[in-house]
Design a protein around this motif. Structure first.
Motif, PDB file in Angstrom:
ATOM      1  N   GLY A  54      42.906  48.259  44.668  1.00 28.75           N
ATOM      2  CA  GLY A  54      42.673  46.936  45.245  1.00 28.75           C
ATOM      3  C   GLY A  54      42.015  45.967  44.289  1.00 28.75           C
ATOM      4  O   GLY A  54      41.427  44.960  44.719  1.00 28.75           O
ATOM      5  N   VAL A  55      42.091  46.257  42.989  1.00 25.41           N
ATOM      6  CA  VAL A  55      41.531  45.350  41.973  1.00 25.41           C
ATOM      7  C   VAL A  55      42.620  44.332  41.633  1.00 25.41           C
ATOM      8  O   VAL A  55      43.358  44.467  40.640  1.00 25.41           O
ATOM      9  N   ASP A  56      42.709  43.316  42.484  1.00 29.04           N
ATOM     10  CA  ASP A  56      43.835  42.381  42.404  1.00 29.04           C
ATOM     11  C   ASP A  56      43.864  41.585  41.107  1.00 29.04           C
ATOM     12  O   ASP A  56      44.940  41.299  40.568  1.00 29.04           O
ATOM     13  N   LEU A  57      42.684  41.219  40.607  1.00 30.34           N
ATOM     14  CA  LEU A  57      42.632  40.418  39.376  1.00 30.34           C
ATOM     15  C   LEU A  57      43.264  41.178  38.209  1.00 30.34           C
ATOM     16  O   LEU A  57      44.117  40.645  37.489  1.00 30.34           O
ATOM     17  N   MET A  58      42.866  42.442  38.042  1.00 28.37           N
ATOM     18  CA  MET A  58      43.416  43.235  36.938  1.00 28.37           C
ATOM     19  C   MET A  58      44.879  43.613  37.175  1.00 28.37           C
ATOM     20  O   MET A  58      45.640  43.772  36.223  1.00 28.37           O
ATOM     21  N   ALA A  59      45.256  43.732  38.451  1.00 28.02           N
ATOM     22  CA  ALA A  59      46.667  43.984  38.757  1.00 28.02           C
ATOM     23  C   ALA A  59      47.515  42.795  38.293  1.00 28.02           C
ATOM     24  O   ALA A  59      48.593  42.970  37.707  1.00 28.02           O
ATOM     25  N   GLY A  60      47.012  41.579  38.550  1.00 28.44           N
ATOM     26  CA  GLY A  60      47.722  40.379  38.100  1.00 28.44           C
ATOM     27  C   GLY A  60      47.773  40.277  36.588  1.00 28.44           C
ATOM     28  O   GLY A  60      48.812  39.938  35.998  1.00 28.44           O
ATOM     29  N   VAL A  66      36.412  45.622  31.765  1.00 26.65           N
ATOM     30  CA  VAL A  66      34.993  45.969  31.822  1.00 26.65           C
ATOM     31  C   VAL A  66      34.250  45.003  32.737  1.00 26.65           C
ATOM     32  O   VAL A  66      33.389  45.416  33.530  1.00 26.65           O
ATOM     33  N   VAL A  67      34.576  43.726  32.648  1.00 27.56           N
ATOM     34  CA  VAL A  67      33.937  42.725  33.504  1.00 27.56           C
ATOM     35  C   VAL A  67      34.234  43.012  34.977  1.00 27.56           C
ATOM     36  O   VAL A  67      33.370  42.865  35.852  1.00 27.56           O
ATOM     37  N   CYS A  68      35.443  43.452  35.268  1.00 28.73           N
ATOM     38  CA  CYS A  68      35.844  43.696  36.661  1.00 28.73           C
ATOM     39  C   CYS A  68      35.255  44.979  37.229  1.00 28.73           C
ATOM     40  O   CYS A  68      34.831  45.014  38.387  1.00 28.73           O
ATOM     41  N   LEU A  69      35.233  46.058  36.430  1.00 29.31           N
ATOM     42  CA  LEU A  69      34.860  47.374  36.964  1.00 29.31           C
ATOM     43  C   LEU A  69      33.606  47.983  36.343  1.00 29.31           C
ATOM     44  O   LEU A  69      33.160  49.039  36.784  1.00 29.31           O
ATOM     45  N   GLY A  70      33.068  47.367  35.306  1.00 27.97           N
ATOM     46  CA  GLY A  70      31.854  47.888  34.703  1.00 27.97           C
ATOM     47  C   GLY A  70      32.122  48.792  33.516  1.00 27.97           C
ATOM     48  O   GLY A  70      33.211  49.336  33.347  1.00 27.97           O
ATOM     49  N   ILE A  71      31.086  48.982  32.716  1.00 25.64           N
ATOM     50  CA  ILE A  71      31.236  49.735  31.471  1.00 25.64           C
ATOM     51  C   ILE A  71      31.338  51.239  31.717  1.00 25.64           C
ATOM     52  O   ILE A  71      31.815  51.995  30.851  1.00 25.64           O
TER      53      ILE A  71
END
Length: 307
Positions: free
Chosen positions: A36-42, A82-87
């Protein structure tokens, strides 16, 4: 090896590299969509479109543009991940892979440029980005919150992917280097004009025979074109080259089915190395070769005369 052959190998190498990157981003798209990480999917969809278009770059002469474009795409993609899900998910480790990729490409594609600082500069940017990402850890919250078990699973998958890509990159590079070495060795031992082996090839064969003390079982014969200088002076060096190629083709044709090695020794001289028949030099075969050469005609295009 000609520049065309070299470019074709580079294009083939990058074409396969591009397929690997495309598959990776397809897997990333599936993973981000599932989480459901739509930004990275796009972003993954955009990257997939980029890699489909990049196939055209791998078939062109602008291979350096492909390398730099991919380098920038990897940098931006992994920073955003990394910004979306963390390091903790370890996407930043792919920047280390990208350094291996750049150094490999620096050898395969960019080595033709005497002074190429772009690859080194991009590696420095990767290193700085990696340091900054680790330094900022804890100062910002990821855009998407995931379960700790999911984060650990992603981290293991990313580490496995990084190791796999490093090994794959090194294996591809070693294969390319081995291919280049083989081509250079062939270039060193073959005559470019007649495409026959040259004297270095023959000298190596003779050395092996003497080391094995089998030289007595073989014969050497020299072929020389009479009045070759007159052909060059009267009809030009292009016709002289054609005469050499014609003689080379005749030797190759007559040597089929016979245990015979041959080379262009130098100038208009050719050397034959064959095994003796019942301890005797096969004079009949050599005479047949001489007759075949004498009855072969070469037309000088400038005058229309047969030589």
């Amino acid at each position: 090896m000609s520049s065309n052959d070299s470019t074709a190998k580079e294009q083939s190498f990058l074409f396969n590299v591009n397929k690997i990157f495309l598959v990776i981003h397809l897997l990333m798209l599936f993973m981000f969509s599932s989480l459901g990480v739509d930004l990275m999917a796009g972003v993954s969809l955009i990257s997939i479109c980029f890699y489909f278009l990049a196939f055209s770059l791998t078939k062109s002469e602008k291979l350096s543009i492909y390398v730099y474009s991919v380098a920038v795409e990897i940098l931006l993609y992994m920073i955003l991940a990394v910004v979306c899900l963390g390091i903790q998910c370890n996407f930043q480790l792919f920047l280390i892979d990208a350094m291996f990729f750049l150094f490999a490409m620096d050898y395969v594609v960019l080595r033709k440029k005497k002074k190429n600082h772009v690859a080194i500069l991009l590696c420095c940017v990767y290193a700085i980005a990696l340091i900054i990402l680790y330094m900022l850890d804890g100062f910002y919250a990821p855009l998407y919150k995931l379960d700790s078990v999911v984060i650990k699973s992603i981290s293991i998958a990313m580490i496995s992917g990084v190791v796999f890509l490093i090994i794959t990159c090194m294996m591809c590079l070693l294969h390319f280097m081995s291919s280049e070495e083989g081509a250079m060795e062939k270039q060193a031992q073959f005559d470019a004009l007649t495409e026959l082996p040259n004297r270095f090839y023959m000298m190596a064969k003779l050395k092996n025979l003497f080391e094995a003390e089998k030289q007595g079982e073989y014969f050497l014969a020299m072929i020389d074109i009479d009045d070759f200088k007159k052909i060059n002076d009267s009809f030009g060096h292009n016709v002289g080259d054609d005469a050499l190629k014609m003689l080379a083709r005749t030797i190759v044709s007559k040597a089929r089915g016979v245990e015979l090695s041959y080379c262009r020794w130098g100038g208009e001289e050719f050397l034959l190395l064959g095994k003796c028949v019942d301890g005797e030099v096969p004079k009949n075969f050599l005479d047949e070769l001489r007759v075949a050469v004498s009855y072969t005609h070469l037309r000088a295009h400038e005058t229309g005369r047969n030589l």
